[in-house]
Design a protein around this motif. Structure first.
Motif, PDB file in Angstrom:
ATOM      1  N   ARG A  13      -4.802   2.000   1.893  1.00  0.00           N
ATOM      2  CA  ARG A  13      -3.891   1.880   0.748  1.00  0.00           C
ATOM      3  C   ARG A  13      -4.614   1.468  -0.515  1.00  0.00           C
ATOM      4  NH1 ARG A  13       1.745   1.614   0.292  1.00  0.00           N
ATOM      5  NH2 ARG A  13       1.487   1.512  -1.939  1.00  0.00           N
ATOM      6  N   TYR A  16      -6.183   4.519  -1.777  1.00  0.00           N
ATOM      7  CA  TYR A  16      -5.126   5.389  -2.297  1.00  0.00           C
ATOM      8  C   TYR A  16      -4.652   4.901  -3.666  1.00  0.00           C
ATOM      9  CZ  TYR A  16      -0.692   7.785  -2.838  1.00  0.00           C
ATOM     10  OH  TYR A  16       0.339   8.532  -3.340  1.00  0.00           O
ATOM     11  N   ASP A  42       3.624   4.748   7.895  1.00  0.00           N
ATOM     12  CA  ASP A  42       3.008   4.434   6.602  1.00  0.00           C
ATOM     13  C   ASP A  42       1.688   5.198   6.449  1.00  0.00           C
ATOM     14  OD1 ASP A  42       4.447   1.480   5.777  1.00  0.00           O
ATOM     15  OD2 ASP A  42       4.324   1.950   7.905  1.00  0.00           O
ATOM     16  N   TYR A  46       0.897   8.258   3.752  1.00  0.00           N
ATOM     17  CA  TYR A  46      -0.120   8.127   2.707  1.00  0.00           C
ATOM     18  C   TYR A  46      -1.341   9.001   2.965  1.00  0.00           C
ATOM     19  CZ  TYR A  46       2.562   4.835   0.081  1.00  0.00           C
ATOM     20  OH  TYR A  46       3.545   4.269  -0.687  1.00  0.00           O
ATOM     21  N   ARG A  49      -0.039  12.207   1.518  1.00  0.00           N
ATOM     22  CA  ARG A  49      -0.085  12.157   0.043  1.00  0.00           C
ATOM     23  C   ARG A  49      -1.523  12.287  -0.459  1.00  0.00           C
ATOM     24  NH1 ARG A  49       4.016   9.830  -3.105  1.00  0.00           N
ATOM     25  NH2 ARG A  49       2.595  10.472  -4.755  1.00  0.00           N
ATOM     26  N   SER A  50      -2.460  11.679   0.241  1.00  0.00           N
ATOM     27  CA  SER A  50      -3.867  11.797  -0.147  1.00  0.00           C
ATOM     28  C   SER A  50      -4.333  13.243  -0.023  1.00  0.00           C
ATOM     29  CB  SER A  50      -4.744  10.892   0.721  1.00  0.00           C
ATOM     30  OG  SER A  50      -4.419   9.533   0.532  1.00  0.00           O
TER      31      SER A  50
END
Length: 126
Positions: A13, A16, A42, A46, A49-50
């Motif tokens: 995170r 990110y 989670d 992510y 999304r990355s």
């Protein structure tokens, strides 16, 4: 350590949040592979999304679909469905994107992503 999944997730995170998407992907993958972790949705979201940010649409779509199909009660499920719509549009598949839109409204009627999906579909001629 019992906190390994937590620490590894937050390492991903951190990368990110700094828009260092290539560095974020490996820690998220590690977390996804930890049996029994409470961070699997989670990390999957992510990582997707990355991958989306890096234009790896195939991997992004796989992660988004995994959340919607395997964890429909996840706090990220409506977000993942929205991003799967975006991926389909970005891949030029308006038909696939259009079939994903009704479940977004039906399964997540309070989602803020419904209007975003409608806007993205319309803006791209879908």
């Amino acid at each position: 350590s019992i906190h390994y999944d937590n620490a590894t997730y937050y390492l991903g995170r951190s990368h990110y949040d700094l828009s260092d998407y290539p560095a974020a992907i490996p820690p998220f993958g590690t977390v996804i592979g930890i049996a029994g972790t409470s961070y699997v949705d989670d990390a999957t979201y992510y990582r997707g999304r990355s991958c989306y940010a890096l234009a790896d649409l195939t991997m992004a779509l796989a992660d988004f679909v995994a959340i919607v199909t395997e964890q429909p009660a996840s706090q990220y499920a409506d977000n993942a469905l929205y991003y799967s719509i975006r991926v389909s549009v970005d891949q030029g598949d308006c038909g696939a994107a259009a079939t994903k839109r009704p479940p977004l409204g039906a399964d997540y009627p309070a989602s803020t992503y419904i209007a975003r999906a409608d806007t993205y579909l319309a803006a791209n001629g879908c």
